[in-house]
Design a protein around this motif. Structure first.
Motif, PDB file in Angstrom:
ATOM      1  N   LYS A 179       0.833  -1.212   0.000  1.00 53.47           N
ATOM      2  CA  LYS A 179       0.000   0.000   0.000  1.00 53.47           C
ATOM      3  C   LYS A 179       0.864   1.258   0.000  1.00 53.47           C
ATOM      4  CE  LYS A 179      -3.848  -2.331   2.295  1.00 53.47           C
ATOM      5  NZ  LYS A 179      -3.364  -3.652   1.859  1.00 53.47           N
ATOM      6  N   LEU A 180       1.959   1.197   0.740  1.00 50.81           N
ATOM      7  CA  LEU A 180       2.860   2.342   0.810  1.00 50.81           C
ATOM      8  C   LEU A 180       3.495   2.614  -0.553  1.00 50.81           C
ATOM      9  CD1 LEU A 180       4.041   4.341   2.897  1.00 50.81           C
ATOM     10  CD2 LEU A 180       5.909   2.712   3.244  1.00 50.81           C
ATOM     11  N   ASP A 181       3.943   1.572  -1.225  1.00 51.28           N
ATOM     12  CA  ASP A 181       4.560   1.743  -2.539  1.00 51.28           C
ATOM     13  C   ASP A 181       3.553   2.289  -3.546  1.00 51.28           C
ATOM     14  OD1 ASP A 181       6.823   1.098  -4.534  1.00 51.28           O
ATOM     15  OD2 ASP A 181       5.095   0.067  -5.389  1.00 51.28           O
ATOM     16  N   THR A 182       2.324   1.774  -3.497  1.00 51.19           N
ATOM     17  CA  THR A 182       1.287   2.265  -4.407  1.00 51.19           C
ATOM     18  C   THR A 182       1.000   3.739  -4.152  1.00 51.19           C
ATOM     19  OG1 THR A 182       0.250   0.087  -4.578  1.00 51.19           O
ATOM     20  CG2 THR A 182      -1.125   1.998  -5.090  1.00 51.19           C
ATOM     21  N   LEU A 183       0.834   4.094  -2.890  1.00 54.17           N
ATOM     22  CA  LEU A 183       0.499   5.461  -2.519  1.00 54.17           C
ATOM     23  C   LEU A 183       1.608   6.430  -2.927  1.00 54.17           C
ATOM     24  CD1 LEU A 183      -1.690   7.093  -0.955  1.00 54.17           C
ATOM     25  CD2 LEU A 183      -0.322   6.757   1.084  1.00 54.17           C
ATOM     26  N   VAL A 184       2.819   6.131  -2.515  1.00 51.02           N
ATOM     27  CA  VAL A 184       3.945   7.012  -2.811  1.00 51.02           C
ATOM     28  C   VAL A 184       4.220   7.054  -4.309  1.00 51.02           C
ATOM     29  CG1 VAL A 184       6.436   7.270  -2.529  1.00 51.02           C
ATOM     30  CG2 VAL A 184       5.013   6.761  -0.549  1.00 51.02           C
ATOM     31  N   GLY A 185       4.108   5.907  -4.969  1.00 49.46           N
ATOM     32  CA  GLY A 185       4.394   5.843  -6.394  1.00 49.46           C
ATOM     33  C   GLY A 185       3.500   6.760  -7.203  1.00 49.46           C
ATOM     34  N   PHE A 186       2.208   6.681  -6.994  1.00 49.65           N
ATOM     35  CA  PHE A 186       1.294   7.500  -7.796  1.00 49.65           C
ATOM     36  C   PHE A 186       1.363   8.973  -7.407  1.00 49.65           C
ATOM     37  CE2 PHE A 186      -0.614   3.343  -8.738  1.00 49.65           C
ATOM     38  CZ  PHE A 186      -0.723   3.471 -10.119  1.00 49.65           C
ATOM     39  N   PHE A 187       1.580   9.258  -6.141  1.00 50.97           N
ATOM     40  CA  PHE A 187       1.773  10.656  -5.762  1.00 50.97           C
ATOM     41  C   PHE A 187       3.036  11.215  -6.405  1.00 50.97           C
ATOM     42  CE2 PHE A 187      -1.630  10.322  -2.793  1.00 50.97           C
ATOM     43  CZ  PHE A 187      -1.942  11.616  -2.387  1.00 50.97           C
ATOM     44  N   SER A 188       4.071  10.377  -6.542  1.00 48.67           N
ATOM     45  CA  SER A 188       5.345  10.850  -7.089  1.00 48.67           C
ATOM     46  C   SER A 188       5.246  11.217  -8.559  1.00 48.67           C
ATOM     47  CB  SER A 188       6.431   9.788  -6.892  1.00 48.67           C
ATOM     48  OG  SER A 188       6.251   8.696  -7.786  1.00 48.67           O
ATOM     49  N   TYR A 200      -7.142   4.528  -8.577  1.00 45.76           N
ATOM     50  CA  TYR A 200      -6.110   3.616  -8.087  1.00 45.76           C
ATOM     51  C   TYR A 200      -6.292   3.287  -6.609  1.00 45.76           C
ATOM     52  CZ  TYR A 200      -3.936   4.702 -12.545  1.00 45.76           C
ATOM     53  OH  TYR A 200      -3.694   4.849 -13.890  1.00 45.76           O
ATOM     54  N   GLY A 201      -7.404   3.690  -6.026  1.00 45.62           N
ATOM     55  CA  GLY A 201      -7.721   3.335  -4.646  1.00 45.62           C
ATOM     56  C   GLY A 201      -6.727   3.876  -3.637  1.00 45.62           C
ATOM     57  N   LEU A 202      -6.255   5.104  -3.842  1.00 43.74           N
ATOM     58  CA  LEU A 202      -5.227   5.658  -2.954  1.00 43.74           C
ATOM     59  C   LEU A 202      -5.785   5.997  -1.576  1.00 43.74           C
ATOM     60  CD1 LEU A 202      -3.269   7.913  -5.483  1.00 43.74           C
ATOM     61  CD2 LEU A 202      -2.933   5.507  -4.905  1.00 43.74           C
ATOM     62  N   ARG A 203      -7.023   6.434  -1.509  1.00 41.82           N
ATOM     63  CA  ARG A 203      -7.627   6.692  -0.196  1.00 41.82           C
ATOM     64  C   ARG A 203      -7.762   5.383   0.581  1.00 41.82           C
ATOM     65  NH1 ARG A 203     -11.247   9.993  -3.428  1.00 41.82           N
ATOM     66  NH2 ARG A 203     -10.828  12.221  -3.142  1.00 41.82           N
ATOM     67  N   ARG A 204      -8.184   4.344  -0.120  1.00 43.41           N
ATOM     68  CA  ARG A 204      -8.327   3.035   0.527  1.00 43.41           C
ATOM     69  C   ARG A 204      -6.967   2.519   1.000  1.00 43.41           C
ATOM     70  NH1 ARG A 204     -10.625   0.704  -3.364  1.00 43.41           N
ATOM     71  NH2 ARG A 204      -8.910  -0.540  -4.207  1.00 43.41           N
ATOM     72  N   ALA A 205      -5.926   2.728   0.189  1.00 45.43           N
ATOM     73  CA  ALA A 205      -4.577   2.298   0.577  1.00 45.43           C
ATOM     74  C   ALA A 205      -4.121   3.053   1.820  1.00 45.43           C
ATOM     75  CB  ALA A 205      -3.601   2.529  -0.574  1.00 45.43           C
ATOM     76  N   ALA A 206      -4.361   4.357   1.864  1.00 42.24           N
ATOM     77  CA  ALA A 206      -3.944   5.162   3.018  1.00 42.24           C
ATOM     78  C   ALA A 206      -4.657   4.712   4.285  1.00 42.24           C
ATOM     79  CB  ALA A 206      -4.226   6.641   2.744  1.00 42.24           C
ATOM     80  N   LEU A 207      -5.956   4.497   4.182  1.00 41.75           N
ATOM     81  CA  LEU A 207      -6.710   4.061   5.361  1.00 41.75           C
ATOM     82  C   LEU A 207      -6.266   2.664   5.792  1.00 41.75           C
ATOM     83  CD1 LEU A 207      -8.879   4.668   7.409  1.00 41.75           C
ATOM     84  CD2 LEU A 207     -10.590   3.788   5.813  1.00 41.75           C
TER      85      LEU A 207
END
Length: 693
Positions: free
Chosen positions: A458-467, A479-486
């Protein structure tokens, strides 16, 4: 005089999408109710109905018109409306003209402040027959339909082609044209049991007539209860337990107008397949209800529903068995083929699968996950071998035929294939747990290895797309970033993993080597996580000002944040909390007025007043008593100790002038107050608490 009657609206269509049926029904009711309220059309209640071939509303005791509305507009004062000769002034004439009348027809309004010209009239309420067709049309236009269809040679659009419309007000047809259909009293029942038109005499007998004459259960909840009752009856006959959830029950209900349960069978040899494969095949593909024994093991049975009361159930049963057999045969073939190649042998093939054009392949992601898992393992003081191995294999099941056919089994099949390959059990379990929680409020990974891999993924997905500049926008989050963060926050908090979000994000960001990563990406991601943390804490019952009090001290360790939050919540119940919160606000305001940074060293020789001396002694004692508690992260007891400062703080503010003309004395007193404030800021800024002071 206004009268009230039941009003029926029914829109007959081709088969509506089953997964959207409840959403369409509820949205239609909400839209119509909102517009009825906006136009002030009175009604008792609105009942919504939905079947595969219709959406309907029964508006009980709908008024036949809007209420008349009395209009009163105040104009200029009488003293300014006429000159000394009694001739209307320009302001009076203009006011009359604006209201479509003449000055002599205006009235006078007397108030305590004087007399004013006044225009009074009454707007006659419009008839329901003039308002309702447009209300219905606008409501249909506003339904949440991602893609609308056209049919025939018209320009009308809806989720499915519409074929008939009923609009009755009491016993009479209300004239209207919607989606190219003219209102009538003719409805249609079951496609096979009652294909002939049903002439509805009145709005109020709609549900009964459809069931008795049309072989249609219009009420979704009643039809759902019938489905559930029949499932239970069949289960009693078979012996065992039904395996289904609300989503499947709703989808079955949305597929039928007259549900009739049938029990089917399949060959026992298919029970050798993983249970999740069988369940997914039956539930997702066929909308069947799987059957388990009392120990939770699948039986070679299923329950299906036909939308017809057939005279020969065996024919229907045999037809369904013929359909499920090849599907299960395909699953067995996929299993056989997939197990020929170990997961470890598939890793290099991940290089051929692109995660995102700017983020590289799944092999690149795998390498990043290995590094993150190693870091998290060492942070948690766990031997990293198993987590790294799980990361190495984490995406390989995406290349299998089974997951290619059933995408929802990603991770699940990874676990089965890893066990087949004799991988460590903890590694195999982690492959499934990496996707947990799969939905809001879902189960969390239970094993430490699974928790680490899930966090890393989840961390890699979140950071990757934000980057690469892809962030959630409004309701869009593909990409379900809110779901990954929660998910990250829940895993950390609910499993008591005391990790720092800033350190985690920084490490994850270092794994990305693509160009154009913004300098503030780390800060943005951490802030995004803290925003999700706020929502999580509010859902847990903490108050918004309590969250802000803790957020002020910049704690980026969620477990630590919750400890502080709980301490603030407990502190708030103390009798001293209100006075101390007010004092902290006052201290903050005093310090904010300073033009330069204050030296927080207190010169005891300048403590002339006994009250400031008492506060200094109490502050030193509080610092000494709270120091060991803070080292143990016992914030609640620390705040209880700080509550003892109430009396000396109150005494200080009651008897000591802080902003004196003597700058040395003033700065020393401010330094004393700043020292007091810093004691609290080691935990939270209690001056942020609202409703106190």
């Amino acid at each position: 005089m206004t009268t009230h009657q039941d009003c029926l609206f029914e829109l007959g269509t081709e088969e509506l999408p089953p997964q959207a049926l409840l959403t369409l029904r509820d949205a239609l009711k909400k839209e119509v109710c909102q517009r009825l309220d906006d136009t002030q059309l009175g009604y008792q209640e609105v009942c919504a109905y939905a079947t595969p071939r219709r959406l309907a509303l029964l508006i009980k005791q709908l008024a036949d018109s809007q209420p008349d509305q009395d209009i009163e507009r105040r104009g200029p004062p009488v003293s300014a409306a006429y000159n000394s000769q009694g001739i209307p002034t320009k302001s009076a004439i203009g006011f009359a003209k604006t209201n479509g009348t003449t000055v002599d027809k205006l009235q006078t309004l007397k108030t305590d402040k004087g007399e004013w010209l006044c225009f009074r009239t009454q707007n006659k309420g419009l008839a329901t027959s003039d308002l309702l067709p447009d209300i219905l049309q606008q409501s249909l236009n506003n339904l949440p339909i991602p893609k609308r269809m056209r049919w025939g040679d018209t320009e009308h659009q809806f989720v499915r082609p519409a074929h008939w419309m009923v609009l009755l007000f009491g016993n009479a047809v209300m004239e209207a044209e919607i989606l190219g259909l003219s209102a009538d009293r003719i409805s249609y029942g079951h496609r096979f049991h009652a294909p002939e038109p049903i002439n509805l005499d009145s709005a109020s007998d709609y549900v009964q007539r459809l069931e008795n004459d049309g072989h249609v259960i219009a009420d979704f909840e009643a039809r759902r209860q019938s489905v559930q009752t029949q499932i239970q009856k069949k289960i009693t006959e078979i012996g065992g337990l039904a395996h289904y959830n609300d989503a499947l029950l709703n989808e079955i209900t949305a597929l039928v107008e007259w549900p009739v349960a049938v029990v089917g069978h399949f060959e026992r040899e298919f029970l050798k397949l993983p249970a999740e494969v069988l369940i997914t095949t039956m539930q997702t593909n066929q909308k069947y209800v799987p059957v388990q024994d009392n120990q939770g093991q699948l039986l070679a049975n299923f329950i299906t529903f036909m939308n017809i009361d057939s005279s020969n159930h065996d024919v229907v049963r045999q037809g369904n068995e013929r359909v499920i057999r090849p599907r299960l045969g395909d699953a067995a073939f996929f299993w056989k083929q997939d197990t020929k190649k170990p997961l470890a042998a598939r890793v290099n093939d991940l290089g051929q699968v692109i995660e995102h054009i700017k983020l590289g392949s799944l092999l690149d992601k795998t390498k990043r996950l290995e590094s993150i898992c190693e870091f998290l393992s060492r942070q948690l003081k766990v031997y990293p071998e198993f987590a790294i191995r799980a990361a190495h294999l984490s995406k390989t099941d995406l290349l299998t035929d089974m997951v290619g056919e059933f995408a929802s089994l990603q991770g699940v099949m990874g676990r089965y294939y890893a066990l087949h390959d004799n991988e460590q059990v903890s590694v195999a379990n982690a492959l499934q747990e990496q996707y947990m929680p799969r939905q809001s409020g879902g189960d969390l990974p239970q094993s430490t290895t699974g928790q680490i891999l899930s966090l890393a993924d989840k961390l890699d997905t979140l950071v990757g797309f934000f980057s690469i500049g892809i962030t959630p926008s409004g309701v869009k989050d593909p990409y379900g970033l809110r779901r990954a963060a929660l998910g990250i926050l829940r895993i950390l908090i609910e499993n008591n993993l005391d990790l720092d979000l800033s350190e985690m994000v920084q490490l994850a960001l270092q794994q990305h080597t693509h160009d154009n990563i913004a300098e503030d990406t780390e800060q943005i991601v951490v802030q995004f996580l803290l925003e999700r943390l706020r929502g999580y804490c509010i859902d847990q019952g903490y108050l918004a000002d309590e969250f802000e009090a803790v957020k002020t001290v910049n704690s980026t360790r969620p477990v630590d944040f919750i400890r502080r939050l709980e301490a603030v919540k407990d502190f708030r119940q103390l009798p001293e909390s209100e006075s101390l919160a007010a004092a902290n606000k006052r201290i903050r305001n005093l310090l904010r007025k300073l033009d330069e940074t204050l030296d927080d060293t207190v010169n005891t020789e300048l403590l002339a007043d006994s009250h400031e001396q008492s506060l200094h002694v109490a502050m030193q004692q509080a610092r000494q008593s709270t120091s060991p508690l803070l080292k143990q992260f016992d914030y609640s007891k620390a705040l209880q100790q700080l509550a003892s400062l109430k009396e000396p703080v109150d005494g200080f503010f009651d008897h000591v002038m802080v902003m004196t003309d003597d700058s040395d004395l003033k700065n020393n007193r401010l330094a004393l107050l700043q020292s007091v404030q810093q004691l609290f800021l080691q935990i939270a800024d209690i001056g942020k608490l609202q409703g106190t002071g």
